[in-house]
Scaffold this motif. Structure first.
Motif, short mmCIF file in Angstrom:
data_model
loop_
_atom_site.label_atom_id
_atom_site.label_comp_id
_atom_site.label_asym_id
_atom_site.label_seq_id
_atom_site.Cartn_x
_atom_site.Cartn_y
_atom_site.Cartn_z
N TRP A 111 0.85 -1.18 0.00
CA TRP A 111 0.00 0.00 0.00
C TRP A 111 0.89 1.23 0.00
N ALA A 155 -8.67 -2.97 -1.88
CA ALA A 155 -8.63 -3.77 -0.66
C ALA A 155 -9.64 -4.88 -0.85
N GLU A 169 -4.43 -5.81 0.52
CA GLU A 169 -4.63 -4.50 -0.09
C GLU A 169 -3.38 -4.15 -0.88
#
Lengths: 448, 463
Positions: A111, A155, A169
């Motif tokens: 992420w 996600a 995610e």
């Protein structure tokens, strides 16, 4: 993401005894910028979400989906999946994944806050710069069909009635350009791309050079004469070839008798120079994820070891049917799709020889820059392989004239056996396969 | 789907930073599918997705946002996101005056898929399975699938367009695998129409399955395809996709305006054999690519693209036609509310000629007869294409002889159009899915049997 957790809770509260249930819940944000002649042609921002439900009752499976995550939509999807399950043929192996004790690998963060906090203006400017750079590469670049930036932040959660509850995610971004080069009446197009997790890692110099080079170097291409010769695949072409080969190793295909590699475990099916690995945890893949689409840990599987076929890709269902464990290879075609086993991060292990040395060592060959018509031209049952191609003549170790409008044909089996050299330049891009420069003997070229 | 006064308020909000054009597109689509494989009914699948896409145009720049939140608040938020791309900040106080709503419902006699029991749909699959298996002992595997969809959309824009439409689609397909001494071969047939379950009253399922089975069986004795340049006779049922890919895409106005089509600047010129007349017809009754209004609210039309070999016109969506100061040809389509519309084909086809199909074959000394083409790819900038031949035969001394193994057909669209030297008086239309810029839409492709004087066949290995 709040919405995701709420949906997970709600699905869990809807599970009842006497049935197996699995939910795949997805929430995604996207940006797409398209530049034409340095102006914004379109800018898209979007949020989307959805849920896919699988219910198994008495060995009968039903699935359903909803394009929103409100309670009403999820409730309706669950009811539909239950109703749909009444009509499936009973199958003793049907079911959802069971925890297998394999822990998902700890991976570095997928992420990127840096990406999501980068202002839109900078992303627009990046796509503009890509156009500028591409044009600057060569006077023969007449225009760009478009210069693009895109990003996705998603996600997802997978939960099932056997107690699996796993989240993943990831973010990625990319830039690509379609360049059009021309000389006189002739025009050729070229595609260049760079992808990354963080915004700062996108390499538009690379994408521009690739688009410009691919468009200009094909100018003046002619149709070659028909012959049998060695072909040298560019890494992108090897990537497609690797996907095709790995796709035939899906246990679903094997069990349905639709793979040329059925019943061949332990046999030599390829040159000893070839080792085919599937490793979705390899972080060189942008799509690397710690879990598969049934919630089991992703893992490294060796499919072909120095030419010997070692195994197939299994998900929970095909594994049960064959009496083996899932290889963590479940792929799901989005929220509305069903699940099937297959490659998720595959490549041939890189060889020792550099790309340059490989090409220099060749007396006569055809370098294949791109192939087309793969879906129609490759038969995964018979192994027949016949695709359109463009590329270059290679003579005495150097690149010669560009050629186009020819096909290369052989069979998958023969090509695997005819691999002469595997170069060291394994290249990772978007997608679930990677490739390197690869030389294959004795391929038929048809042109004039 | 959404009240007219809400639509007006959302359009007004979308134009608040001074856009030239704003559009709201609201869609709900429900799908159902069932598949049978190897005698087993696989999982039935169904679901619903809905949402809205809002676009705002400032000159040549388009801002677009989509959302699954159809409340007024959700729509206003998307309008704000779409207009954030504003290149100028003249605060607009635009008045929106929507025309009276035009509504194109599904035909009154259409039978909604949702009104038919799942049992009946599963029954169809079992019939296809039995029919395919009865076609010969060499048929070892059969797959069958059924699908229906119901799509409703509302499209309204700042020019006053206000259209609602319902589309119902139904498809059936069957695939077979035959096994013989030479290995395995596959066959495939599909029927798909823009109509309801009444399609099943028109289709002879047994005949369809038999045809798919015979395709696979015929190929068992296939020999490697020759390679090189040869005359090709394309059967009407099998080849329309070639013209869709290799010619149709090059006639889409977005490719033209970016100068990325070989047909740029060629209107009025002879671009094909005088035997060629090419149409794109969104009004073609109940075909797979048919609709009443396109996804921008413009009525579907029957458009002549090439007449007697002369290029007449391109295909246009709202964006491209506004730029060229003309009217849209009704070719603005989008995969869903989450996609921007663009120029797309509907049902594209070559019209029938005057020759007898048998005579065309009889008149061919040596060549390839293609009964079914597979998928293909085309480079619109050059017109170069590659197609798989999923069922092909050799023509020797004017007769169809040996079946051939799969191989590719490779060539150039404009060249092929110029080298058509015979067009038959038969005609067939087949359904397909067209992909462009990552968006898929249903289309129809049609043609009569015809002959191309010379195309490159990429032979089968060792052929």
């Amino acid at each position: 993401m709040d919405e995701l957790e709420k949906a997970v809770k709600f699905v869990k509260s809807s599970m009842i005894d006497g049935e197996a249930m699995e939910a795949f819940i997805l929430s995604e944000r996207e940006v797409a910028i398209r530049i034409y002649e340095l102006e914004i042609e379109s800018l898209t921002t979007a949020e989307s979400s959805g849920v896919g439900i699988r219910v198994v009752r008495n060995g009968r499976t039903g699935i359903s989906y909803a394009g929103t995550l409100d309670r009403e939509a999820i409730t309706r999807a669950i009811e539909e999946a239950r109703d749909n399950s009444r009509f499936g043929s009973p199958d003793e192996f049907a079911g959802v994944a069971e925890p297998d004790g394999v822990e998902p690998p700890v991976m570095s963060s997928q992420w990127s806050h840096e990406l999501l906090s980068t202002p839109m203006e900078k992303k627009i400017e990046l796509a503009r710069d890509l156009e500028r750079l591409t044009r600057r590469r060569d006077k023969r670049i007449r225009s760009l069909n478009s210069s693009n930036y895109g990003e996705s932040a998603f996600a997802s959660a997978i939960i099932n009635s056997n107690g699996i509850e796993r989240y993943s995610e990831a973010t990625y971004c990319w830039a690509y350009a379609h360049a059009l080069a021309g000389e006189g009446d002739e025009s050729q197009s070229g595609f260049g791309m760079s992808a990354a997790k963080d915004f700062s890692e996108i390499d538009i110099e690379f994408a521009a050079a690739e688009a410009a080079t691919k468009a200009t170097r094909m100018l003046g291409a002619r149709k070659p004469r028909s012959m049998k010769t060695m072909v040298i695949f560019e890494p992108e072409v090897t990537r497609s070839f690797t996907s095709i080969v790995a796709g035939t190793l899906s246990a679903e295909r094997v069990q349905k008798g639709r793979s040329l590699f059925a019943n061949r475990i332990g046999e030599v099916v390829a040159s000893s120079k070839l080792t085919l690995v599937d490793d979705p945890t390899d972080e060189r893949f942008f799509s690397a994820v710690p879990i598969d689409d049934e919630g089991l840990a992703s893992r490294r599987n060796v499919m072909i070891d120095r030419g010997e076929l070692k195994g197939y890709f299994y998900d929970t269902y095909t594994g049960r049917k064959a009496g083996v464990s899932s290889t963590g290879s479940a792929n799901r075609g989005g929220i509305a799709g069903s699940t099937a086993p297959g490659p998720r991060g595959c490549y041939f292990e890189a060889g020792q020889i550099s790309r340059e040395d490989l090409i220099e060592s060749v007396d006569s060959a055809i370098l294949v820059q791109s192939i087309s018509g793969v879906h129609s031209g490759v038969n995964p049952i018979s192994g027949d392989f016949s695709v359109g191609a463009e590329g270059f003549v290679v003579t005495k170790g150097s690149l010669g004239e560009p050629i186009k409008e020819f096909t290369i044909s052989s069979t998958i089996q023969k090509m695997l056996g005819d691999v002469r050299e595997v170069a060291s330049d394994l290249t990772f891009r978007l997608g679930s396969a990677a490739g390197m420069t690869l030389a294959i003997d004795d391929v038929s070229i048809s042109g004039n | 789907m959404v009240d007219a006064d809400v639509v007006e308020r959302v359009l007004r909000a979308a134009l608040v930073s001074g856009g030239d054009f704003a559009e709201v597109f609201v869609e709900e689509k429900a799908t159902f599918s069932a598949a049978l494989d190897d005698g087993n009914v696989e999982e039935l699948s169904s679901g619903v997705a809905r949402g809205a896409g809002i676009r705002v145009r400032f000159g040549d720049t388009t801002g677009f946002a989509h959302t699954a939140d159809l409340s007024e608040r959700g729509l206003l938020r998307a309008a704000e996101a779409a207009s954030a791309v504003a290149i100028r900040s003249t605060s607009g106080s635009s008045t929106i005056a929507l025309s009276p709503r035009l509504f194109a419902p599904v035909d009154i006699e259409s039978i909604m898929g949702s009104s038919i029991s799942k049992d009946r749909k599963v029954e169809l699959l079992l019939r296809l399975d039995a029919a395919a298996r009865s076609a010969g002992a060499s048929i070892r595997q059969v797959g069958a699938s059924y699908g229906d969809s119901f799509r409703r959309f509302l499209v309204a824009n700042s020019n006053g367009t206000f259209v609602e439409e319902e589309q119902i689609r139904t498809r059936v397909s069957v695939s077979t695998v035959a096994v013989g001494d030479t290995g395995m071969q596959g066959g495939y047939e599909t029927v798909a129409r823009t109509m309801g379950f009444e399609l099943l009253e028109e289709v002879d399922l047994e005949e369809l399955a038999g045809r798919a089975a015979r395709r696979a069986i015929a190929k068992l004795s296939a020999r490697p395809a020759p390679s090189g340049k040869l005359p090709v006779v394309l059967n009407g049922r099998g080849g329309g996709v070639l013209f869709h890919e290799a010619c149709g895409h090059g006639l889409e106005a977005d490719h033209i305006s970016k100068n990325s089509s070989v047909y740029t600047g060629k209107v009025g010129e002879q671009v094909a054999s005088p035997l060629v007349t090419l149409l794109d017809d969104g009004t073609f009754s109940k075909q797979w690519g048919t609709y009443s209004y396109d996804d921008e609210g413009n009525p579907a039309k029957s458009n002549v693209l090439i007449k007697d070999g002369v290029l007449v016109d391109y295909m246009w969506d709202q964006n491209q036609s506004d730029r060229a100061a003309r009217v849209s040809s009704g070719n603005g389509r989008r995969q869903s509310y989450a996609h921007l519309p663009m120029v797309r084909m509907t049902n594209s086809y070559l019209t029938a000629g005057e020759s007898n199909p048998e005579e065309i074959i009889a008149d061919t000394e040596y060549g390839i007869y293609i009964a079914q083409l597979g998928g293909g790819q085309v480079n619109t900038a050059t017109g170069d294409f590659v197609f798989g031949m999923t069922e092909a035969y050799l023509i020797e001394n004017g007769e169809i002889t040996a079946p051939l193994r799969e191989a590719n057909l490779i060539g150039n669209g404009p060249e092929v159009l110029r080298s058509i030297d015979a067009v038959a008086d038969d005609f067939s239309m087949v359904p397909g899915t067209c992909g462009k810029d990552g968006q898929s839409v249903p289309v129809g492709c049609g043609q009569p049997t015809l002959r191309i004087t010379e195309v490159t066949i990429g032979g089968t290995a060792n052929g």
